[in-house]
Write a protein that holds these residues in place. Structure first.
Motif, PDB file in Angstrom:
ATOM      1  N   TRP A 199       0.840  -1.211   0.000  1.00  0.00           N
ATOM      2  CA  TRP A 199       0.000   0.000   0.000  1.00  0.00           C
ATOM      3  C   TRP A 199       0.868   1.252   0.000  1.00  0.00           C
ATOM      4  N   SER A 200       0.458   2.234  -0.822  1.00  0.00           N
ATOM      5  CA  SER A 200       1.119   3.535  -0.809  1.00  0.00           C
ATOM      6  C   SER A 200       0.172   4.574  -1.413  1.00  0.00           C
ATOM      7  N   ARG A 201       0.560   5.841  -1.318  1.00  0.00           N
ATOM      8  CA  ARG A 201      -0.278   6.932  -1.829  1.00  0.00           C
ATOM      9  C   ARG A 201       0.616   8.003  -2.452  1.00  0.00           C
ATOM     10  N   HIS A 202       0.223   8.488  -3.647  1.00  0.00           N
ATOM     11  CA  HIS A 202       1.050   9.429  -4.398  1.00  0.00           C
ATOM     12  C   HIS A 202       0.236  10.635  -4.860  1.00  0.00           C
ATOM     13  N   THR A 203       0.892  11.784  -4.917  1.00  0.00           N
ATOM     14  CA  THR A 203       0.293  13.003  -5.432  1.00  0.00           C
ATOM     15  C   THR A 203       1.043  13.439  -6.684  1.00  0.00           C
ATOM     16  N   PHE A 204       0.289  13.646  -7.773  1.00  0.00           N
ATOM     17  CA  PHE A 204       0.844  14.119  -9.037  1.00  0.00           C
ATOM     18  C   PHE A 204       0.268  15.501  -9.334  1.00  0.00           C
ATOM     19  N   ASP A 205       1.126  16.487  -9.445  1.00  0.00           N
ATOM     20  CA  ASP A 205       0.734  17.869  -9.689  1.00  0.00           C
ATOM     21  C   ASP A 205       1.004  18.203 -11.153  1.00  0.00           C
ATOM     22  N   TYR A 206      -0.068  18.360 -11.942  1.00  0.00           N
ATOM     23  CA  TYR A 206       0.073  18.596 -13.370  1.00  0.00           C
ATOM     24  C   TYR A 206       0.376  20.057 -13.717  1.00  0.00           C
ATOM     25  N   SER A 207       0.168  20.958 -12.805  1.00  0.00           N
ATOM     26  CA  SER A 207       0.386  22.387 -13.085  1.00  0.00           C
ATOM     27  C   SER A 207       1.853  22.647 -13.398  1.00  0.00           C
ATOM     28  N   PRO A 208       2.179  23.486 -14.387  1.00  0.00           N
ATOM     29  CA  PRO A 208       1.267  24.213 -15.273  1.00  0.00           C
ATOM     30  C   PRO A 208       1.185  23.598 -16.657  1.00  0.00           C
ATOM     31  N   THR A 209       1.304  22.264 -16.756  1.00  0.00           N
ATOM     32  CA  THR A 209       1.373  21.638 -18.077  1.00  0.00           C
ATOM     33  C   THR A 209       0.011  21.455 -18.735  1.00  0.00           C
ATOM     34  N   ILE A 210      -1.074  21.478 -17.959  1.00  0.00           N
ATOM     35  CA  ILE A 210      -2.398  21.277 -18.551  1.00  0.00           C
ATOM     36  C   ILE A 210      -3.331  22.371 -18.086  1.00  0.00           C
ATOM     37  N   THR A 211      -4.493  22.443 -18.718  1.00  0.00           N
ATOM     38  CA  THR A 211      -5.525  23.418 -18.374  1.00  0.00           C
ATOM     39  C   THR A 211      -6.661  22.708 -17.663  1.00  0.00           C
ATOM     40  N   PRO A 212      -7.183  23.241 -16.564  1.00  0.00           N
ATOM     41  CA  PRO A 212      -6.753  24.487 -15.913  1.00  0.00           C
ATOM     42  C   PRO A 212      -5.484  24.281 -15.083  1.00  0.00           C
ATOM     43  N   PRO A 213      -4.673  25.333 -14.935  1.00  0.00           N
ATOM     44  CA  PRO A 213      -3.478  25.213 -14.089  1.00  0.00           C
ATOM     45  C   PRO A 213      -3.860  24.872 -12.647  1.00  0.00           C
ATOM     46  N   GLY A 214      -3.000  24.118 -11.975  1.00  0.00           N
ATOM     47  CA  GLY A 214      -3.264  23.755 -10.580  1.00  0.00           C
ATOM     48  C   GLY A 214      -3.906  22.401 -10.402  1.00  0.00           C
ATOM     49  N   TYR A 215      -4.208  21.721 -11.512  1.00  0.00           N
ATOM     50  CA  TYR A 215      -4.865  20.422 -11.398  1.00  0.00           C
ATOM     51  C   TYR A 215      -3.900  19.389 -10.791  1.00  0.00           C
ATOM     52  N   SER A 216      -4.396  18.594  -9.842  1.00  0.00           N
ATOM     53  CA  SER A 216      -3.587  17.554  -9.206  1.00  0.00           C
ATOM     54  C   SER A 216      -4.448  16.337  -8.921  1.00  0.00           C
ATOM     55  N   GLU A 217      -3.773  15.189  -8.825  1.00  0.00           N
ATOM     56  CA  GLU A 217      -4.431  13.930  -8.492  1.00  0.00           C
ATOM     57  C   GLU A 217      -3.664  13.259  -7.352  1.00  0.00           C
ATOM     58  N   ARG A 218      -4.406  12.671  -6.431  1.00  0.00           N
ATOM     59  CA  ARG A 218      -3.792  11.918  -5.336  1.00  0.00           C
ATOM     60  C   ARG A 218      -4.232  10.467  -5.444  1.00  0.00           C
ATOM     61  N   TRP A 219      -3.312   9.616  -5.872  1.00  0.00           N
ATOM     62  CA  TRP A 219      -3.600   8.211  -6.129  1.00  0.00           C
ATOM     63  C   TRP A 219      -3.359   7.366  -4.884  1.00  0.00           C
ATOM     64  N   THR A 220      -4.220   6.371  -4.681  1.00  0.00           N
ATOM     65  CA  THR A 220      -3.978   5.321  -3.698  1.00  0.00           C
ATOM     66  C   THR A 220      -3.691   4.038  -4.462  1.00  0.00           C
ATOM     67  N   VAL A 221      -2.516   3.467  -4.234  1.00  0.00           N
ATOM     68  CA  VAL A 221      -2.114   2.238  -4.921  1.00  0.00           C
ATOM     69  C   VAL A 221      -2.081   1.107  -3.898  1.00  0.00           C
TER      70      VAL A 221
END
Length: 253
Positions: A218-240
């Motif tokens: 088990w682990s958990r990761h945060t991927f911050d896409y800003s500023p590569t995509i629109t809208p800026p600031g978009y992020s995802e927090r995955w649980t694996v």
């Protein structure tokens, strides 16, 4: 005179050889080491994913439920050290190991239910559609503490012919994400990892064994896409959360 000296030297040599032999036997009984390689398959549980668009434009944030990550093949290797008891009877043996494993946790296009808030009053986030996929490679490095029972153990086979074992450990998980839909965006995140283990090992000889093993990682990761995509600031927090079933061979010495 020479004859007596030869006898004296022979006696001293015998004492030294005996002491060395006792030390070797003692060391052999105290610790056992092994190196192993294995392969298998990683089955990922459907877990929630946190999303956040940031506070700009048309902001939203919430939770995507039961996100499906693709199962994959897996492989790994480990180095183990076991402390052997002085009496080879029915008692647990304690071991420690450094364990490395690798697999993928790709996300393919899908639609999933969600809950959360949007900027328009009276509306809520009800679902999310992933129109493109994300490729994620996972690497784990953990330190585990194990307990095994050596069934039918003898001084010649201190591990027993059959050795079931359980344990757990902590370490770090490396997740590398690639998103082709956003211009080849890539990000690597390191996060703490927890691991539970259960397995059984069959000794063909004292120095060679086959084993099969189950792990829950088990682990958990945060991927911050800003500023590569629109809208800026978009992020995802995955649980694996992964169920890893594998089989392999170990060399003991």
């Amino acid at each position: 005179m020479c004859h007596h000296r030869l006898i004296a030297w022979a006696c001293w040599f015998s004492v030294i050889l005996f002491a060395w032999s006792v030390q070797e036997v003692r060391a052999e009984r105290e610790w056992e080491f092994s190196i192993a390689g294995y392969g298998g398959k990683a089955f990922h549980s459907n877990e929630d994913m946190k999303i956040n668009s940031g506070d700009n434009g048309d902001p939203f944030h919430g939770t995507i439920h039961r996100v499906n990550l693709n199962d994959s093949g897996a492989w790994g290797a480990k180095i183990s050290a076991w402390h052997l008891p002085k009496k080879y009877d029915w008692q647990p043996q304690v071991g420690f190991e450094l364990d490395y494993s690798r697999f993928t946790a790709d996300l393919h296009p899908q639609r999933a239910p969600a809950s959360g808030t949007v900027s328009q009053p009276g509306f809520e986030l009800a679902g999310v559609i992933f129109t493109s996929g994300r490729d994620v490679s996972i690497q784990n490095l953990t330190v585990n503490m194990l307990f095994r029972y050596a069934l039918a153990a003898t001084p010649q086979l201190p591990q027993g012919r059959l050795s079931p074992y359980i344990g757990g450990g902590v370490g770090v998980q490396r997740a590398h994400l690639t998103d082709p839909s956003s211009g080849g965006f890539q990000e690597t995140d390191y996060a703490p990892a927890l691991q539970g283990i259960a397995g059984v090992k069959f000794f063909l000889t004292r120095n060679l064994a086959l084993f099969t093993e189950y792990k829950r990682i088990w682990s958990r990761h945060t991927f911050d896409y800003s500023p590569t995509i629109t809208p800026p600031g978009y992020s995802e927090r995955w649980t694996v959360s992964t169920n890893l079933i594998s089989a392999g061979a170990a060399l003991h010495f």
